[in-house]
Motif scaffolding. Structure first.
Motif, short mmCIF file in Angstrom:
data_model
loop_
_atom_site.label_atom_id
_atom_site.label_comp_id
_atom_site.label_asym_id
_atom_site.label_seq_id
_atom_site.Cartn_x
_atom_site.Cartn_y
_atom_site.Cartn_z
N PHE A 7 -13.20 25.17 -10.15
CA PHE A 7 -12.66 26.46 -10.55
C PHE A 7 -13.25 26.91 -11.88
N VAL A 8 -13.49 28.21 -11.99
CA VAL A 8 -13.84 28.84 -13.26
C VAL A 8 -12.76 29.87 -13.54
N SER B 230 -22.67 20.25 -8.02
CA SER B 230 -22.09 19.08 -7.35
C SER B 230 -20.81 19.40 -6.60
N ALA B 231 -20.32 20.63 -6.72
CA ALA B 231 -19.08 21.03 -6.06
C ALA B 231 -19.34 21.37 -4.59
N ASP B 232 -18.30 21.24 -3.77
CA ASP B 232 -18.43 21.69 -2.38
C ASP B 232 -17.72 23.02 -2.15
N LEU B 233 -17.05 23.54 -3.20
CA LEU B 233 -16.46 24.87 -3.16
C LEU B 233 -16.25 25.34 -4.60
N VAL B 234 -16.62 26.58 -4.86
CA VAL B 234 -16.44 27.16 -6.19
C VAL B 234 -15.48 28.34 -6.07
N HIS C 234 -24.35 26.92 -8.65
CA HIS C 234 -23.73 26.33 -7.48
C HIS C 234 -24.60 26.54 -6.24
N THR C 235 -24.44 25.67 -5.26
CA THR C 235 -25.04 25.85 -3.93
C THR C 235 -23.95 25.94 -2.86
N ALA C 236 -22.74 25.56 -3.21
CA ALA C 236 -21.62 25.58 -2.27
C ALA C 236 -21.10 27.00 -2.09
N PRO C 237 -20.26 27.23 -1.09
CA PRO C 237 -19.62 28.55 -0.94
C PRO C 237 -18.80 28.91 -2.18
N MET C 238 -18.70 30.20 -2.45
CA MET C 238 -17.96 30.68 -3.60
C MET C 238 -16.89 31.68 -3.15
N SER D 149 -20.56 35.91 -1.45
CA SER D 149 -19.32 35.25 -1.84
C SER D 149 -18.16 35.82 -1.03
N GLU D 150 -17.12 35.02 -0.89
CA GLU D 150 -15.87 35.53 -0.34
C GLU D 150 -15.17 36.31 -1.45
#
Length: 531
Positions: free
Chosen positions: A208-209, A265-269, A288-292, A308-309
């Motif tokens: 989370f940010v 390194s996250a799998d969801l942002v 990031h490379t994961a979904p956001m 992004s969603e």
């Protein structure tokens, strides 16, 4: 007692209207072109705080707004007064502060030249630095525009707005403003779409940010991240949303290049209440490379984030709904506290090495800073370091000119903030150069008798610019300036002043400043000794 339905000059009616809408303080400077706006201030029971420069008045309104959560209002004159307040308007726009500037204007400029305070197009000029700028051509239009501004402060992303009224209209008789409409009720019942809730609950490394748009959601945000076992960063404006004691919180080090590796390194942002602007990241992307998933109340922010969603939702409602979805959730996180702790220590050491001498002073100040102190800082190396290494226990208690990045913000904004929180501690942090942009506002702080510690960091130059020039292989040019005797200058204004030689003297000076009957300038240099 005067009849509330009587006609008055419109300038007076505007003050009565503002009072009826909950405005209790106005910042400004009277002049021949806006004196009609001052006719009704005392009669309406509004406190007016006299600035020394319209820039100061605008920053005071900004500081008041950030401290209170209510609109900060400034009265300025036509032409140069409006131009002088445009810098604060730009800052308030950038940092989402609800500031309303009311100015006079000439009623005709196209056919006549040489009028006092004349501009070619004052409305358009102001509109370049605020949410909108409009001219009221009738009393009813003035009332409608004020109500529109106040309503939008509650229901949209709060940003500065400007309303100007022709001088003859201000002078003319007008009926009172209509009664205030019922207070707007903000609902937080919007549901998180099922697929977004599923994405969050399924993540094994949720990241989370939290930005400044989430400062009012600290309690549900802390609960949600704990339930998820999520790692987090805050932007500078979002410090304090997550407790600094959270073992998976990386703090406000988002601008460190290595934070991109953490994001990768996250799998969801999940980004809540942040633009991820240049001044948040100091790079082009989060990494990031994961979904956001983006959560924001500003459609413009969401529209810019392709791939992004996007969830148009306020942060408090989002985290409240997320906690409901997590009622039976068992965290499956693979984040570990030790790497987070090591990264924070490494980045703190980097900050100390980049701007030597500041981190130890920050640590000394933290020891004596009241827990509920509200800090206003300027564009200075001391603040740049402090924003990273000074953990905040609560959100919304450190205010800085983040986006627009103007010098001279801290002192007048701190004065406005202290006016909004009488009896509660407020502190100013400024650098030697930026302080001189608005030093004259010391007079206002003295008049108000504010117990305001003003921590002045003097490195004798534009050190941040010098460092930048060196990095760019430019020979440092025009970064040295002759400074006054700041202690003597503060005393000349009637303020107290101290020049501590050691950390113990510094801490004593700060403690005494919070208990004083007026502002205290505390002159700090890197020569202070640790004891």
């Amino acid at each position: 007692m005067s009849d509330p339905a009587q006609t008055r000059p419109l300038g007076a009616q505007i003050s009565h209207m503002l009072k009826s809408r909950g405005v209790d303080t106005i910042f400004g400077i009277p002049g021949v072109h806006n004196q009609e706006m001052y006719r009704g201030i005392e009669e309406a029971g509004i406190r007016h705080i006299l600035a020394r420069h319209e820039q100061g008045a605008g920053f005071m309104a900004d500081g008041y707004a950030r401290a209170s959560g209510r609109p900060g209002v400034a009265y300025v004159i036509t032409g140069p007064g409006l131009c002088n307040v445009m810098t604060p308007m730009g800052q308030a726009y950038s940092d989402s502060a609800p500031v309303l500037v009311l100015s006079s204007c000439l009623n005709e400029t196209a056919a006549t030249r040489g009028q006092l305070h004349q501009m070619l197009d004052q409305e358009v000029a102001a509109g370049t630095v605020c949410d909108w700028s409009e001219t009221a051509q009738t009393p009813d239009a003035a009332y409608a525009l004020i109500d529109r501004a106040l309503a939008e402060f509650q229901t949209k992303r709060p940003r500065s707005k400007h309303i100007q009224v022709p001088i003859p209209l201000l002078e003319g008789e007008a009926k009172p403003a209509p009664a205030a409409a019922p207070a707007i009720s903000i609902a937080h019942s919007a549901q998180i779409p099922a697929h977004i809730a599923a994405m969050i609950t399924a993540a094994k490394r949720p990241f989370f940010v939290l930005g400044g748009g989430a400062v009012h959601a600290s309690e549900p945000a802390r609960a949600a991240l704990t339930a998820l076992g999520a790692a987090s960063f805050s932007t500078y404006a979002g410090r304090g949303i997550i407790s600094p004691d959270d073992p998976l919180h990386y703090g406000a080090y988002l601008g460190r290049p290595e934070s991109a590796d953490v994001a990768a390194s996250a799998d969801l942002v999940v980004v809540v209440g942040s633009e991820l602007a240049e001044v948040d990241l100091w790079r082009t992307d989060l990494g990031h490379t994961a979904p956001m998933i983006r959560v924001d109340i500003d459609p413009e922010v969401l529209a810019q984030m392709h791939g992004s969603e996007a969830l148009l939702m306020d942060s408090f409602g989002f985290f409240t709904q997320l906690n409901a979805a997590l009622a039976d959730h068992t965290a499956k996180t693979s984040w570990k506290p030790q790497p987070v702790k090591q990264a924070r220590a490494r980045w703190r050491a980097e900050a100390d090495a980049e701007r030597p001498g500041i981190v130890p002073v920050v640590d000394a100040l933290r020891e004596v800073m009241p827990e509920d102190a509200m800090i206003y800082s300027d564009m200075t190396q001391f603040a740049y370091t402090g924003k990273e290494v000074w953990d905040m226990e609560r959100p919304g208690h450190w205010h800085h000119p983040y986006g627009f990045g103007t010098l001279g913000y801290a002192l007048p904004a701190g004065i406005g903030g202290a006016a909004a929180r009488p009896g509660l501690p407020t502190c100013v942090i400024a650098g030697d150069y930026g302080f001189q942009y608005t030093v004259q506002e010391l007079g206002t702080a003295v008049e108000l008798g504010q117990p305001l510690p003003i921590l002045l960091w003097d490195n004798g130059k534009l050190k941040e610019i010098e460092d930048s020039m060196v990095r760019a292989q430019i020979a440092p040019n025009s970064v040295m300036a002759h400074n006054p005797d700041f202690v003597a200058l503060a005393k000349a204004y009637g303020a107290y002043a101290e020049a501590p030689k050691s950390f113990s003297e510094l801490k004593k000076a700060v403690t005494e400043a919070f208990a004083a009957d007026g502002p205290t300038l505390i002159y700090m240099t890197a020569d202070m000794t640790q004891d």
